[in-house]
Motif scaffolding. Sequence first.
Motif, PDB file in Angstrom:
ATOM      1  N   GLU A  57      59.383  54.274 -19.049  1.00 26.31           N
ATOM      2  CA  GLU A  57      60.343  53.184 -19.225  1.00 26.31           C
ATOM      3  C   GLU A  57      59.792  52.151 -20.200  1.00 26.31           C
ATOM      4  OE1 GLU A  57      61.997  51.432 -15.694  1.00 26.31           O
ATOM      5  OE2 GLU A  57      61.780  53.320 -14.606  1.00 26.31           O
ATOM      6  N   ASN A  58      60.670  51.353 -20.747  1.00 23.13           N
ATOM      7  CA  ASN A  58      60.339  50.236 -21.644  1.00 23.13           C
ATOM      8  C   ASN A  58      59.851  50.661 -23.023  1.00 23.13           C
ATOM      9  OD1 ASN A  58      61.209  48.230 -19.937  1.00 23.13           O
ATOM     10  ND2 ASN A  58      59.204  47.965 -18.994  1.00 23.13           N
ATOM     11  N   ILE A  59      60.181  51.887 -23.435  1.00 19.41           N
ATOM     12  CA  ILE A  59      59.885  52.312 -24.804  1.00 19.41           C
ATOM     13  C   ILE A  59      61.093  53.052 -25.359  1.00 19.41           C
ATOM     14  CG2 ILE A  59      58.704  54.442 -24.096  1.00 19.41           C
ATOM     15  CD1 ILE A  59      56.842  53.959 -26.590  1.00 19.41           C
ATOM     16  N   ASP A  60      61.517  52.648 -26.530  1.00 22.11           N
ATOM     17  CA  ASP A  60      62.598  53.335 -27.242  1.00 22.11           C
ATOM     18  C   ASP A  60      61.985  54.029 -28.442  1.00 22.11           C
ATOM     19  OD1 ASP A  60      64.644  52.528 -25.511  1.00 22.11           O
ATOM     20  OD2 ASP A  60      64.870  50.620 -26.559  1.00 22.11           O
ATOM     21  N   ILE A  61      62.385  55.269 -28.665  1.00 18.68           N
ATOM     22  CA  ILE A  61      61.778  56.108 -29.698  1.00 18.68           C
ATOM     23  C   ILE A  61      62.829  56.511 -30.723  1.00 18.68           C
ATOM     24  CG2 ILE A  61      60.550  58.273 -30.128  1.00 18.68           C
ATOM     25  CD1 ILE A  61      59.842  58.083 -27.023  1.00 18.68           C
ATOM     26  N   ARG A  62      62.466  56.371 -31.996  1.00 18.23           N
ATOM     27  CA  ARG A  62      63.334  56.810 -33.101  1.00 18.23           C
ATOM     28  C   ARG A  62      62.465  57.533 -34.123  1.00 18.23           C
ATOM     29  NH1 ARG A  62      65.906  54.460 -29.911  1.00 18.23           N
ATOM     30  NH2 ARG A  62      67.779  53.202 -30.085  1.00 18.23           N
ATOM     31  N   GLN A  63      63.003  58.609 -34.675  1.00 22.36           N
ATOM     32  CA  GLN A  63      62.303  59.347 -35.730  1.00 22.36           C
ATOM     33  C   GLN A  63      63.161  59.373 -36.984  1.00 22.36           C
ATOM     34  OE1 GLN A  63      61.620  63.026 -33.452  1.00 22.36           O
ATOM     35  NE2 GLN A  63      59.422  62.592 -33.607  1.00 22.36           N
ATOM     36  N   TYR A  64      62.507  59.189 -38.117  1.00 20.15           N
ATOM     37  CA  TYR A  64      63.209  59.131 -39.398  1.00 20.15           C
ATOM     38  C   TYR A  64      62.640  60.132 -40.391  1.00 20.15           C
ATOM     39  CZ  TYR A  64      64.500  54.814 -37.112  1.00 20.15           C
ATOM     40  OH  TYR A  64      64.946  53.892 -36.190  1.00 20.15           O
ATOM     41  N   GLY A  65      62.359  61.312 -39.910  1.00 16.87           N
ATOM     42  CA  GLY A  65      61.873  62.373 -40.776  1.00 16.87           C
ATOM     43  C   GLY A  65      62.911  63.460 -40.908  1.00 16.87           C
ATOM     44  N   GLU A  66      62.851  64.155 -41.990  1.00 11.33           N
ATOM     45  CA  GLU A  66      63.712  65.311 -42.230  1.00 11.33           C
ATOM     46  C   GLU A  66      62.806  66.543 -42.234  1.00 11.33           C
ATOM     47  OE1 GLU A  66      67.058  65.218 -42.371  1.00 11.33           O
ATOM     48  OE2 GLU A  66      66.999  63.065 -42.037  1.00 11.33           O
ATOM     49  N   GLU A  67      63.127  67.520 -43.028  1.00 10.56           N
ATOM     50  CA  GLU A  67      62.244  68.670 -43.166  1.00 10.56           C
ATOM     51  C   GLU A  67      60.907  68.172 -43.706  1.00 10.56           C
ATOM     52  OE1 GLU A  67      63.031  71.754 -42.143  1.00 10.56           O
ATOM     53  OE2 GLU A  67      64.903  70.876 -41.464  1.00 10.56           O
ATOM     54  N   ALA A  68      59.841  68.698 -43.204  1.00 13.79           N
ATOM     55  CA  ALA A  68      58.519  68.249 -43.635  1.00 13.79           C
ATOM     56  C   ALA A  68      58.330  68.536 -45.118  1.00 13.79           C
ATOM     57  CB  ALA A  68      57.443  68.948 -42.811  1.00 13.79           C
ATOM     58  N   PHE A  69      58.094  67.493 -45.882  1.00 11.73           N
ATOM     59  CA  PHE A  69      57.895  67.643 -47.316  1.00 11.73           C
ATOM     60  C   PHE A  69      56.448  67.392 -47.702  1.00 11.73           C
ATOM     61  CE2 PHE A  69      58.660  63.122 -46.847  1.00 11.73           C
ATOM     62  CZ  PHE A  69      57.632  62.596 -47.606  1.00 11.73           C
ATOM     63  N   ILE A  70      55.592  67.209 -46.723  1.00 10.17           N
ATOM     64  CA  ILE A  70      54.237  66.744 -46.980  1.00 10.17           C
ATOM     65  C   ILE A  70      53.507  67.632 -47.989  1.00 10.17           C
ATOM     66  CG2 ILE A  70      52.837  67.867 -45.202  1.00 10.17           C
ATOM     67  CD1 ILE A  70      53.008  64.116 -45.854  1.00 10.17           C
ATOM     68  N   ASN A  71      53.883  68.891 -48.097  1.00  7.58           N
ATOM     69  CA  ASN A  71      53.277  69.775 -49.088  1.00  7.58           C
ATOM     70  C   ASN A  71      54.083  69.819 -50.379  1.00  7.58           C
ATOM     71  OD1 ASN A  71      51.143  70.496 -47.403  1.00  7.58           O
ATOM     72  ND2 ASN A  71      52.376  72.049 -46.397  1.00  7.58           N
ATOM     73  N   GLY A  72      55.145  69.060 -50.431  1.00  4.13           N
ATOM     74  CA  GLY A  72      55.987  69.024 -51.613  1.00  4.13           C
ATOM     75  C   GLY A  72      56.306  67.595 -51.986  1.00  4.13           C
ATOM     76  N   GLN A  73      57.541  67.368 -52.342  1.00  4.05           N
ATOM     77  CA  GLN A  73      57.988  66.026 -52.696  1.00  4.05           C
ATOM     78  C   GLN A  73      59.254  65.702 -51.908  1.00  4.05           C
ATOM     79  OE1 GLN A  73      56.550  63.636 -54.716  1.00  4.05           O
ATOM     80  NE2 GLN A  73      54.819  65.026 -54.641  1.00  4.05           N
ATOM     81  N   PRO A  74      59.425  64.439 -51.547  1.00  5.02           N
ATOM     82  CA  PRO A  74      60.626  64.050 -50.812  1.00  5.02           C
ATOM     83  C   PRO A  74      61.861  64.174 -51.700  1.00  5.02           C
ATOM     84  CG  PRO A  74      59.352  62.117 -51.416  1.00  5.02           C
ATOM     85  CD  PRO A  74      58.535  63.310 -51.798  1.00  5.02           C
ATOM     86  N   ASP A  75      62.995  64.430 -51.055  1.00  4.95           N
ATOM     87  CA  ASP A  75      64.255  64.472 -51.783  1.00  4.95           C
ATOM     88  C   ASP A  75      65.139  63.312 -51.316  1.00  4.95           C
ATOM     89  OD1 ASP A  75      65.349  65.247 -49.322  1.00  4.95           O
ATOM     90  OD2 ASP A  75      65.528  67.347 -49.891  1.00  4.95           O
ATOM     91  N   GLU A  76      66.362  63.274 -51.791  1.00  5.28           N
ATOM     92  CA  GLU A  76      67.258  62.161 -51.461  1.00  5.28           C
ATOM     93  C   GLU A  76      67.550  62.087 -49.967  1.00  5.28           C
ATOM     94  OE1 GLU A  76      68.970  58.761 -51.604  1.00  5.28           O
ATOM     95  OE2 GLU A  76      67.959  59.603 -53.351  1.00  5.28           O
ATOM     96  N   LYS A  77      67.602  63.218 -49.293  1.00  2.00           N
ATOM     97  CA  LYS A  77      67.827  63.242 -47.842  1.00  2.00           C
ATOM     98  C   LYS A  77      66.682  62.526 -47.114  1.00  2.00           C
ATOM     99  CE  LYS A  77      68.942  66.597 -44.240  1.00  2.00           C
ATOM    100  NZ  LYS A  77      69.044  68.006 -43.893  1.00  2.00           N
ATOM    101  N   ASP A  78      65.450  62.768 -47.567  1.00  2.00           N
ATOM    102  CA  ASP A  78      64.292  62.091 -46.976  1.00  2.00           C
ATOM    103  C   ASP A  78      64.388  60.581 -47.198  1.00  2.00           C
ATOM    104  OD1 ASP A  78      62.745  64.450 -46.155  1.00  2.00           O
ATOM    105  OD2 ASP A  78      62.533  64.821 -48.307  1.00  2.00           O
ATOM    106  N   LYS A  79      64.761  60.189 -48.406  1.00  2.00           N
ATOM    107  CA  LYS A  79      64.867  58.764 -48.728  1.00  2.00           C
ATOM    108  C   LYS A  79      65.981  58.092 -47.935  1.00  2.00           C
ATOM    109  CE  LYS A  79      62.805  59.213 -53.272  1.00  2.00           C
ATOM    110  NZ  LYS A  79      62.940  59.092 -54.709  1.00  2.00           N
TER     111      LYS A  79
END
Length: 170
Positions: free
Chosen positions: A54-76
């Motif tokens: 309780e008392n924690i709210d969780i949000r994630q803002y990642g898309e497909e992992a691009f860490i080995n590539g480059q982010p795209d517009e969806k990531d941004k």
Amino acid sequence: MKGQVHLYTGNGKGKTTAAIGLAIRAIGADLKVFFSQFIKNGEYSEIKALKNIENIDIRQYGEEAFINGQPDEKDKASARKGLKEIKEAINSGDYQVVIIDEIAIALFFDLIDEDDLFEIINNRPDNVEVILTGRMAKESLIDRADLVTEMKEVKHYYQQGIMARTGIEK
């Protein structure tokens, strides 16, 4: 209590773990926590555990992992949505601790504008503690933080071919 800005950075293991430890401490003191993650998305072991508290709210803002590539517009777009929600959470009066996990990487890859992040941090209510994490923190982020801890990798078993293990690294 005046809120401070923490930054956990460096190439060593433990940045997110340190932020989660602080979240647990805050919850134990009856504070409410907003835990956000850039780059990451999914049911990691720590996310599954935190959802049971309780008392924690969780949000994630990642898309497909691009860490080995480059982010795209969806990531941004996902990162911009995240920054908007974080601003709302910080200013809502509902949370005393706001964790922004992997924000240093989001800045490094230009997923969000640094000035937008600093505007949110600098104009937050006085009682909100902000925890930032991520490797490759820019000097400006280090300068802005009130507390900076660098996790330095000295030795890691992945160098011997041991991959991330459930419950320990993921």
